[in-house]
Motif scaffolding. Structure first.
Motif, PDB file in Angstrom:
ATOM      1  N   MET A 125      -8.221  16.957  42.483  1.00 54.12           N
ATOM      2  CA  MET A 125      -7.989  15.508  42.434  1.00 54.12           C
ATOM      3  C   MET A 125      -7.848  14.968  43.860  1.00 54.12           C
ATOM      4  N   TYR A 126      -8.691  14.007  44.215  1.00 49.33           N
ATOM      5  CA  TYR A 126      -8.594  13.355  45.523  1.00 49.33           C
ATOM      6  C   TYR A 126      -7.724  12.100  45.393  1.00 49.33           C
ATOM      7  N   PHE A 127      -7.115  11.711  46.503  1.00 46.90           N
ATOM      8  CA  PHE A 127      -6.372  10.450  46.455  1.00 46.90           C
ATOM      9  C   PHE A 127      -6.483   9.701  47.776  1.00 46.90           C
ATOM     10  N   VAL A 128      -6.306   8.399  47.674  1.00 52.16           N
ATOM     11  CA  VAL A 128      -6.107   7.522  48.830  1.00 52.16           C
ATOM     12  C   VAL A 128      -4.860   6.708  48.551  1.00 52.16           C
TER      13      VAL A 128
ATOM     14  N   LYS B 180      -6.453   7.657  42.550  1.00 49.93           N
ATOM     15  CA  LYS B 180      -6.818   9.069  42.365  1.00 49.93           C
ATOM     16  C   LYS B 180      -8.109   9.200  41.551  1.00 49.93           C
TER      17      LYS B 180
ATOM     18  N   HIS C 258     -20.228   8.159  49.330  1.00 57.84           N
ATOM     19  CA  HIS C 258     -19.760   7.977  50.718  1.00 57.84           C
ATOM     20  C   HIS C 258     -18.580   8.895  51.048  1.00 57.84           C
ATOM     21  N   ASN C 259     -18.336   9.862  50.218  1.00 60.11           N
ATOM     22  CA  ASN C 259     -17.216  10.798  50.420  1.00 60.11           C
ATOM     23  C   ASN C 259     -15.854  10.104  50.426  1.00 60.11           C
ATOM     24  N   VAL C 260     -15.717   9.056  49.634  1.00 63.63           N
ATOM     25  CA  VAL C 260     -14.424   8.375  49.522  1.00 63.63           C
ATOM     26  C   VAL C 260     -13.998   8.247  48.061  1.00 63.63           C
ATOM     27  N   VAL C 261     -12.693   8.059  47.883  1.00 63.62           N
ATOM     28  CA  VAL C 261     -12.121   7.788  46.564  1.00 63.62           C
ATOM     29  C   VAL C 261     -12.419   6.354  46.164  1.00 63.62           C
ATOM     30  N   ILE C 262     -12.318   5.479  47.152  1.00 62.13           N
ATOM     31  CA  ILE C 262     -12.456   4.049  46.910  1.00 62.13           C
ATOM     32  C   ILE C 262     -12.774   3.393  48.250  1.00 62.13           C
TER      33      ILE C 262
ATOM     34  N   LEU D  38     -15.302  12.636  44.741  1.00 59.30           N
ATOM     35  CA  LEU D  38     -15.618  11.606  45.729  1.00 59.30           C
ATOM     36  C   LEU D  38     -16.952  10.955  45.370  1.00 59.30           C
ATOM     37  N   ASP D  39     -17.142   9.726  45.832  1.00 57.79           N
ATOM     38  CA  ASP D  39     -18.418   9.061  45.577  1.00 57.79           C
ATOM     39  C   ASP D  39     -19.444   9.453  46.659  1.00 57.79           C
TER      40      ASP D  39
END
Lengths: 124, 124, 124, 124, 124, 124
Positions: free
Chosen positions: C1-4, C39, C46-50, C43-44
């Motif tokens: 799970m990734y988060f920002v 969370k 662009h390698n980001v969560v959001i 990743l999308d």
């Protein structure tokens, strides 16, 4: 679930080569404050989750390869968008590899990149 | 002596081109958390040291010229060793210039570059 | 799970109209430091969560409706006990509504109300 | 899931009597900054997770028995390795016992022992 | 006036043997977060106040003699009330001695002993 | 010069009745994190700047009169612009009055009102 969390930091440069990132397409930099959490169901015979000295050493060794570097110049990141999320996952993978014999619990990595933003990877 | 302190931050890359700096000779980066303090002997008619909205705006405008930049590429820093002390003084000079008509007190600039290091310039 | 996680803050007044709250029945106030975590499992592209810029903008817009307000005067909170837990849930609901087309992961809201107290709502 | 987190601290001495702990075998000390989190699925009729005043009081009372003590001298810890993980679990057990009639949710305890290390016990 | 500030920490036990100190007469402990500030009127030829690597090394070496110790057992503190103020002055004296050939500016030492208390010694 | 600094906090509402303050003309609020510093040239016979327990008690007592209040409703602030600078000076004056027999050094008051703003009064 018990946990231990340790903090180390590094100072890197990089650029994010996609119009999606606006000004972050420029070569810029960040102090990455890296928190690594180790979780286990039970404590070992020394009443610890992990040898915290060993944990600090392994995390320091992994960060030392990135610290004071321009990530754009490192072979391992060639052609990659080195977002904070991506770097957190990279550090997670490196720690997991180094500790696969010494630690059987879960590992999380959280990076603070500025006073108002963090990203990370949490093992489910 | 009354004071107001405001905090802004920026994310820059740079290199320090002297063997004195060891690994910091590489292009690397930092999140600079910049605290600017304004000091006066007396409050004005609004019971403030300074218009805090104006202060935030001026500091943001000055940092915006450095944020997401590689300082090595900026004309103003060509041939300079852009240490944190030096950048603090540069920001101090820029603020002093912008505010010379609006603020007659003293200005200090402090920069946190990582969890264990700060540098700054304090007007005596 | 990734988060920002992103941080914004606001300065509000309110009163908690029940004897349960003791001195907090008075009109008083708080600086609410609001941490919002996003969370996702992956990743999308662009390698980001959001899109962190979008996330900051949406959170700022939601907080702007409460910032510098007495919550007791706002129609949306009439007759409500605006505890920190309740406000965290309100912010969560607003963010969820605004982002329902742009973000499919989980959202958590944590509010620091003073150096020794936090409350929040975490999506399970 | 709603949560409330409160912070208290204590200043203790102890020693960890196993060669595993290296210099921490000596009598040394720590400021333990203790964060206790209470989690529930729903808010009560006052829109709170827990009576935060009661929570602070119970945590303070439990810490008061350890504060300004050498843990090596306390009967309850005789023959134990009082690691931070172990102390976190002890505090968790004490809180759970004291609150078993007043709180039906989950309780977590996290202890910061220095700027770069934390340990804790999280109820699953 | 330019400054550089560095942070190191140590974990010590001690007791304060006077009824004045109430419960702190017991052997207890503290994490001392030690900030050392170096101030000079001018920067040197490398645009720095001091070699920050050297400063970190000297401060670490001085703290290493106290870290993981019970100050009551150290000859240098026999019969002394090792208050935080006193320890700050001791560290200041040690740094001054070690750096008398390398640094001609002013040195300050500040110690955070818990989230709500600091003490220190500032060179006038 | 030796110093001791202590931290307490309070949660207040107020409004700033001048167009100069824009949205802060509304009744709003703040968590004021109040740092009070006591400075002396020499330590006393107990190697302290001040009895830190007494200092905490006096500061707590002074803040208790403002905590959980709307400053607009207090007689002492009628017709005043209760800016953070002004409140810092008020607290300084109250502490000075309460301690005039017990403390002969200098006193500073610093208030953090949000993550990016502080104000205070420093005795010269």
């Amino acid at each position: 679930m018990y946990f231990v969390k340790i903090r180390e930091s590094m100072m890197i440069a990089h650029s994010l080569k996609s119009p999606f990132f606006g000004p972050a397409q420029n070569v810029h930099g960040a102090t990455f404050v890296v928190d690594v959490t180790f979780k286990t169901t039970n404590l070992d015979e020394h009443n610890v989750v992990i040898d915290i000295g060993l944990a600090h050493k392994i995390v320091k060794d992994i960060l030392a390869k990135l610290d004071y570097q321009n990530l754009d110049d490192l072979d391992v990141f060639k052609g990659k968008l080195t977002t904070t999320e991506f770097i957190a996952r990279y550090i997670y993978d490196e720690i997991s590899l180094m500790m696969k014999n010494d630690f059987k619990g879960k590992i999380n990595v959280s990076i603070k990149e500025n006073p108002n933003a963090w990203a990370g990877f949490e093992e489910d």
